[in-house]
Design a protein around this motif. Structure first.
Motif, PDB file in Angstrom:
ATOM      1  N   SER A  86       0.813  -1.218   0.000  1.00 18.21           N
ATOM      2  CA  SER A  86       0.000   0.000   0.000  1.00 18.21           C
ATOM      3  C   SER A  86       0.847   1.269   0.000  1.00 18.21           C
ATOM      4  O   SER A  86       0.352   2.350  -0.342  1.00 18.21           O
ATOM      5  N   ALA A  87       2.128   1.144   0.372  1.00 17.52           N
ATOM      6  CA  ALA A  87       3.004   2.310   0.421  1.00 17.52           C
ATOM      7  C   ALA A  87       3.729   2.561  -0.897  1.00 17.52           C
ATOM      8  O   ALA A  87       4.386   3.591  -1.063  1.00 17.52           O
ATOM      9  N   LEU A  88       3.616   1.617  -1.838  1.00 12.20           N
ATOM     10  CA  LEU A  88       4.259   1.793  -3.130  1.00 12.20           C
ATOM     11  C   LEU A  88       3.528   2.852  -3.944  1.00 12.20           C
ATOM     12  O   LEU A  88       2.309   3.019  -3.821  1.00 12.20           O
ATOM     13  N   SER A  89       4.258   3.544  -4.784  1.00 14.79           N
ATOM     14  CA  SER A  89       3.654   4.601  -5.592  1.00 14.79           C
ATOM     15  C   SER A  89       2.686   4.021  -6.614  1.00 14.79           C
ATOM     16  O   SER A  89       2.764   2.841  -6.980  1.00 14.79           O
ATOM     17  N   ALA A  90       1.788   4.863  -7.092  1.00 14.09           N
ATOM     18  CA  ALA A  90       0.787   4.436  -8.075  1.00 14.09           C
ATOM     19  C   ALA A  90       1.454   3.945  -9.352  1.00 14.09           C
ATOM     20  O   ALA A  90       0.970   3.003  -9.998  1.00 14.09           O
TER      21      ALA A  90
END
Length: 312
Positions: A86-90
């Motif tokens: 969930s912390a990875l960039s789009a």
């Protein structure tokens, strides 16, 4: 199978990512990481270990005995820290869902250099029961598919050993299959479902005995079958109704070789096709194996990268 650069072939395994002692972590290292790091004192100073197991309950000790390495995942003296999906960039998550549909997230790290400056991210996924390690830059742009090695081959040498998972890098075991040797079930499937296809090339994987068939039918297609000859999927590699002619890899534009070597270190070139219109080449499609995952990489007539499709 023709060898363009170092080659690796990986058996179908689920992946659990752990870090070697070479990439330090600011916070305390988990017990699992510590046990595995201690088990491999000769690991490359820039590698991340991937514990190869078919079980989701594999212990750290067992993982330490059966692990693979994602090579050059960290800079020398680099630092890492785990990050949640969930912390990875789009841009990263979009890349994963677009290029590896159906994959399972395993683990991710943000990677900093020895000065603590963020350099990028390493993301490990499980795609078609095979581990894939991907490197992204600090902005979340895809950089490369990381090379994998077995534990005995991490610390140097050719990066493979006879009888190992990556033996094919030495050209000792090809996996090209004569079209006439295709199992009857596959021939029947094509006759029933894709009767107008022209079969061009076939591959049988060494470890899980699955098949990939390249065919032409107003475009170029890759059709995959599982080990029990069950149809898996059909991927359109090129939609143009053009003529696709096999080409000698040695005649490919130098830009293609450079791109593949940089983006898929350790890849094996399987087959290359030139797309022609009015007898003039306007595109190339190159089939490669990168650590056990098959890709169809498309280039324009000058060798400029167009797109990559993960087939299986």
């Amino acid at each position: 199978m023709k060898k363009l650069t170092k080659s690796y072939l990986l058996s179908a395994v689920a992946a659990l990512v752990v870090l070697t002692s070479s990439c330090t972590k600011e916070a305390a290292q988990s017990t699992e990481d510590a046990e595995i790091a201690a088990s491999k004192t000769t690991a490359s100073s820039t590698s991340i270990l991937v514990a190869a197991s078919t079980s989701t309950t594999t212990t750290a000790t067992a993982a330490a005995k059966d692990s693979l390495a994602l090579m050059n995942a960290c800079p020398p003296g680099g630092k890492k820290d785990t990050v949640a999906f969930s912390a990875l960039s789009a841009s990263i998550t979009t890349y994963l869902t677009t290029n590896y549909a159906g994959s399972t997230f395993q683990k991710a790290f943000k990677i900093a250099n020895r000065s603590g400056v963020l350099e990028g991210y390493v993301v490990a996924i499980n795609f078609n029961s095979k581990p894939v390690g991907l490197k992204f830059d600090a902005s979340g742009n895809f950089v490369q598919v990381l090379e994998q090695r077995e534990r005995p081959d991490i610390a140097g040498g050719p990066g493979w050993h006879k009888g190992g998972r990556f033996e094919n890098r030495g050209g000792l075991r090809g996996d090209t299959l004569a079209l006439s040797a295709l199992p009857a079930a596959i021939k029947t499937y094509f006759a029933t479902n894709y009767a107008t296809d022209t079969l061009l090339h076939a591959v049988v994987t060494r470890n899980d005995t699955s098949y990939i068939i390249i065919s032409a039918n107003k475009g170029l297609f890759a059709t995959a079958f599982a080990s029990k000859l069950v149809f898996v999927k059909r991927v359109q590699l090129n939609p143009r109704p053009a003529k696709h002619t096999p080409v000698d890899p040695a005649t490919l534009p130098a830009a293609i070789t450079t791109y593949l070597t940089t983006t898929y270190p350790g890849f094996v070139l399987d087959k290359a096709f030139a797309q022609k219109q009015n007898n003039v080449v306007n595109k190339y499609v190159v089939l490669i194996d990168a650590s056990g995952t098959r890709y169809a990489v498309e280039f324009d007539s000058t060798g400029k990268f167009v797109k990559s499709t993960a087939v299986r």
